[in-house]
Scaffold this active site. Structure first.
Site, PDB file in Angstrom:
ATOM      1  N   ASP A 289      44.752  70.500  91.058  1.00 42.66           N
ATOM      2  CA  ASP A 289      43.364  70.379  91.519  1.00 42.66           C
ATOM      3  C   ASP A 289      42.861  68.951  91.310  1.00 42.66           C
ATOM      4  O   ASP A 289      43.391  68.225  90.467  1.00 42.66           O
ATOM      5  CB  ASP A 289      42.456  71.335  90.734  1.00 42.66           C
ATOM      6  CG  ASP A 289      42.833  72.782  90.935  1.00 42.66           C
ATOM      7  OD1 ASP A 289      43.441  73.098  91.972  1.00 42.66           O
ATOM      8  OD2 ASP A 289      42.515  73.595  90.041  1.00 42.66           O
TER       9      ASP A 289
HETATM   10  N1  URA Z   1      46.054  75.883  87.750  1.00 37.71           N
HETATM   11  C1  URA Z   1      44.826  75.488  88.067  1.00 37.71           C
HETATM   12  O1  URA Z   1      43.874  76.242  87.960  1.00 37.71           O
HETATM   13  N2  URA Z   1      44.671  74.225  88.528  1.00 37.71           N
HETATM   14  C2  URA Z   1      45.679  73.348  88.636  1.00 37.71           C
HETATM   15  O2  URA Z   1      45.454  72.206  89.034  1.00 37.71           O
HETATM   16  C3  URA Z   1      46.962  73.769  88.288  1.00 37.71           C
HETATM   17  C4  URA Z   1      47.127  75.053  87.843  1.00 37.71           C
END
Ligand code: URA
Length: 231
Positions: free
Chosen positions: A102
């Site tokens: 993310d």
């Molecule tokens: N899980 C999440 O919620 N975000 C990420 O970036 C990676 C794994």
């Protein structure tokens, strides 16, 4: 086996028609014999030269990036810096992200132009473990480890998550190890436990550990051992 003109064009910046011209003028040799037919099939084990210089197909490339906050795991984005904007390499358009993070997640992001390797890492059937350092909004409770080991049920999903393991650093910081890569998986797992993620940092994917020498935004090529660790 590849056509000679395609092989040379893939291995150089020459177009197929430029390659054909080199062949026509006798400037291409295969194992020291002048090549005459652009459609001739080659395997790449031959010694292929243009004007006496040997050419080779480019090797696949593999990098780890320490992704900073605010960078998107995409190849193009109109509003944000992308992970690929941080990788200064030739033929960067051929690079792909192997397992997204993310925009607000930091840490280990793998980038490659090897589609099969990427697939092995990211396919739903891959059981490659990913380790995240998770900073939580409220203190964990004693039941978390068991619930994670049983498989947390995420909102909107038909099946529970695969068992996950959690190592406790302190009451709001844990290392979570998961084998899947569902959308926002870690954030949704802790939401399912009644908590929320304040910061998320990936430290490891399979046998590949984020290099502690990499500052946020820095990257390096993977070693052969790291590449080979993804089977
Ligand atoms: N899980 C999440 O919620 N975000 C990420 O970036 C990676 C794994």
């Amino acid at each position: 086996m590849l056509r000679l003109d395609k092989y040379i064009s893939n291995a150089t910046d020459l177009s197929r028609s430029e390659v054909k011209r080199y062949i026509k003028f006798g400037d291409v040799t295969i194992d020291d014999q002048p090549a005459t037919n652009p459609a001739q099939k080659v395997s790449g084990t031959e010694s292929i030269c243009i004007d006496g210089s040997a050419i080779h197909l480019p090797q696949s490339r593999y990098f780890m990036l320490n992704k900073p906050v605010g960078v998107v795991s995409a190849t193009k984005d109109n509003n944000n810096t992308t992970a690929l904007d941080l990788i200064y390499e030739h033929r960067s358009a051929e690079l792909q992200i192997a397992g997204r993070l993310d925009i607000d997640t930091t840490g280990l992001l793998l980038v490659t132009d090897d589609g099969q390797w990427n697939h092995r890492l990211t396919s739903p059937r891959s059981d490659c473990q990913k380790i995240y350092r998770v900073t939580l909004g409220i203190p964990i409770t004693a039941d978390y480890q068991q619930k994670l080991a049983n498989g947390v049920w995420l909102e909107g999903e038909k099946h529970p998550c695969l068992p996950a393991t959690m190592d406790i650093i302190d009451d709001r910081t844990v290392l979570l190890s998961i084998a899947e890569g569902k959308y926002h998986q870690v954030k949704r797992m802790f939401a399912a436990l009644g908590n929320h993620v304040e910061a998320l940092h990936r430290t490891q994917v399979g046998g590949i550990v984020l290099d502690p020498l990499l500052e946020p935004g820095d990257y390096r090529a993977l070693t052969e051992e790291e590449v080979a660790s993804i089977l």
